[in-house]
Design a protein around this motif. Sequence first.
Motif, PDB file in Angstrom:
ATOM      1  N   SER A 110      -6.939  -4.388   3.031  1.00  0.00           N
ATOM      2  CA  SER A 110      -6.553  -5.794   2.862  1.00  0.00           C
ATOM      3  C   SER A 110      -5.197  -5.934   2.192  1.00  0.00           C
ATOM      4  O   SER A 110      -4.838  -7.019   1.739  1.00  0.00           O
ATOM      5  CB  SER A 110      -7.613  -6.511   2.018  1.00  0.00           C
ATOM      6  OG  SER A 110      -7.672  -5.936   0.712  1.00  0.00           O
ATOM      7  N   THR A 162      -8.585  -8.682   6.117  1.00  0.00           N
ATOM      8  CA  THR A 162      -9.384  -7.793   6.973  1.00  0.00           C
ATOM      9  C   THR A 162     -10.112  -8.565   8.072  1.00  0.00           C
ATOM     10  O   THR A 162     -10.496  -7.974   9.088  1.00  0.00           O
ATOM     11  CB  THR A 162     -10.416  -7.022   6.130  1.00  0.00           C
ATOM     12  OG1 THR A 162     -11.225  -7.958   5.392  1.00  0.00           O
ATOM     13  CG2 THR A 162      -9.718  -6.088   5.147  1.00  0.00           C
ATOM     14  N   ARG A 219     -12.068  -3.165  10.961  1.00  0.00           N
ATOM     15  CA  ARG A 219     -12.442  -4.027   9.848  1.00  0.00           C
ATOM     16  C   ARG A 219     -13.514  -3.375   8.986  1.00  0.00           C
ATOM     17  O   ARG A 219     -13.440  -3.423   7.755  1.00  0.00           O
ATOM     18  CB  ARG A 219     -12.943  -5.366  10.388  1.00  0.00           C
ATOM     19  CG  ARG A 219     -13.426  -6.314   9.303  1.00  0.00           C
ATOM     20  CD  ARG A 219     -13.913  -7.629   9.889  1.00  0.00           C
ATOM     21  NE  ARG A 219     -14.416  -8.515   8.856  1.00  0.00           N
ATOM     22  CZ  ARG A 219     -14.885  -9.742   9.090  1.00  0.00           C
ATOM     23  NH1 ARG A 219     -14.928 -10.207  10.337  1.00  0.00           N
ATOM     24  NH2 ARG A 219     -15.323 -10.483   8.097  1.00  0.00           N
ATOM     25  N   GLU A 228     -12.869  -2.536   5.055  1.00  0.00           N
ATOM     26  CA  GLU A 228     -13.626  -3.211   3.996  1.00  0.00           C
ATOM     27  C   GLU A 228     -14.440  -2.258   3.138  1.00  0.00           C
ATOM     28  O   GLU A 228     -14.911  -2.656   2.070  1.00  0.00           O
ATOM     29  CB  GLU A 228     -14.542  -4.268   4.620  1.00  0.00           C
ATOM     30  CG  GLU A 228     -13.775  -5.452   5.207  1.00  0.00           C
ATOM     31  CD  GLU A 228     -14.683  -6.495   5.816  1.00  0.00           C
ATOM     32  OE1 GLU A 228     -15.889  -6.177   6.046  1.00  0.00           O
ATOM     33  OE2 GLU A 228     -14.201  -7.613   6.088  1.00  0.00           O
TER      34      GLU A 228
END
Length: 253
Positions: free
Chosen positions: A185, A190, A198, A202
Amino acid sequence: MATHFFGDTAVLTGRTVRHVTRSLDTIITTAIMPIAMMLMFVYVFGGAIDTGPIQYIDYMLPGILLITIASGISYTAFRLFTDMQGGIFERFQSMPIARSGVLWAHVLTSLVANVISLVVVVGVALLMGFRSGAGVLAWLAVAGILILFTLALTWIAVIPGLTAKSVDGASAFSYPLIFLPFISSAFVPTGTMPGPVRAFAEHQPVTSIVNTIRDLLTQQPVGTDIWTALAWCVGILIVAYIFATISYRRRIS
């Protein structure tokens, strides 16, 4: 024994710090790449990225700080490798000094050099418009996380510094660490990433660390990210320290 260790480490740290101050180009070089990235992202890509009410320089600075650290620790591996190849460790082994003090001297020097680089990068960010209304406690928390992250990556750097077969191999390990913030991020939310990317972004360490630093600097609720960030930093630090210590003992035995 503890006094002996601390005294020896202080003297040896002074030696390695003097080497850094005599070649300030290493610190400047470490800071130049993150600053160049910051200029490019803010002035070229920043206008195309929606970060809500947060201006882009404030949004992406935490990621740049982590890249600065990842760039800096490559020099730690390089300095450690050159000391090993130059026979400095063998000379110290013949002297009545704490053996682990030699290793800790390189680690503490890495911390000093990286702190200087971070200050330079933050100074340039201020010139570019970065502003934070965070209080003293928030800034101290940010500093603590960055120091913990630096120590964790430095102990990772110790391993190739001790085991690499060439100077290029000792430094090259840092490239994946520099690349990691790009899949997080750090530069874009994200939520804009494809599913598998993603999911990785994360759940990797950089995202929780970046989110924590960003929330602290922008005076947003930190939530559970801070505990995840601390767990990642401490976990990496412990594992890296164990493997680095094992590598060191094998190398000097």
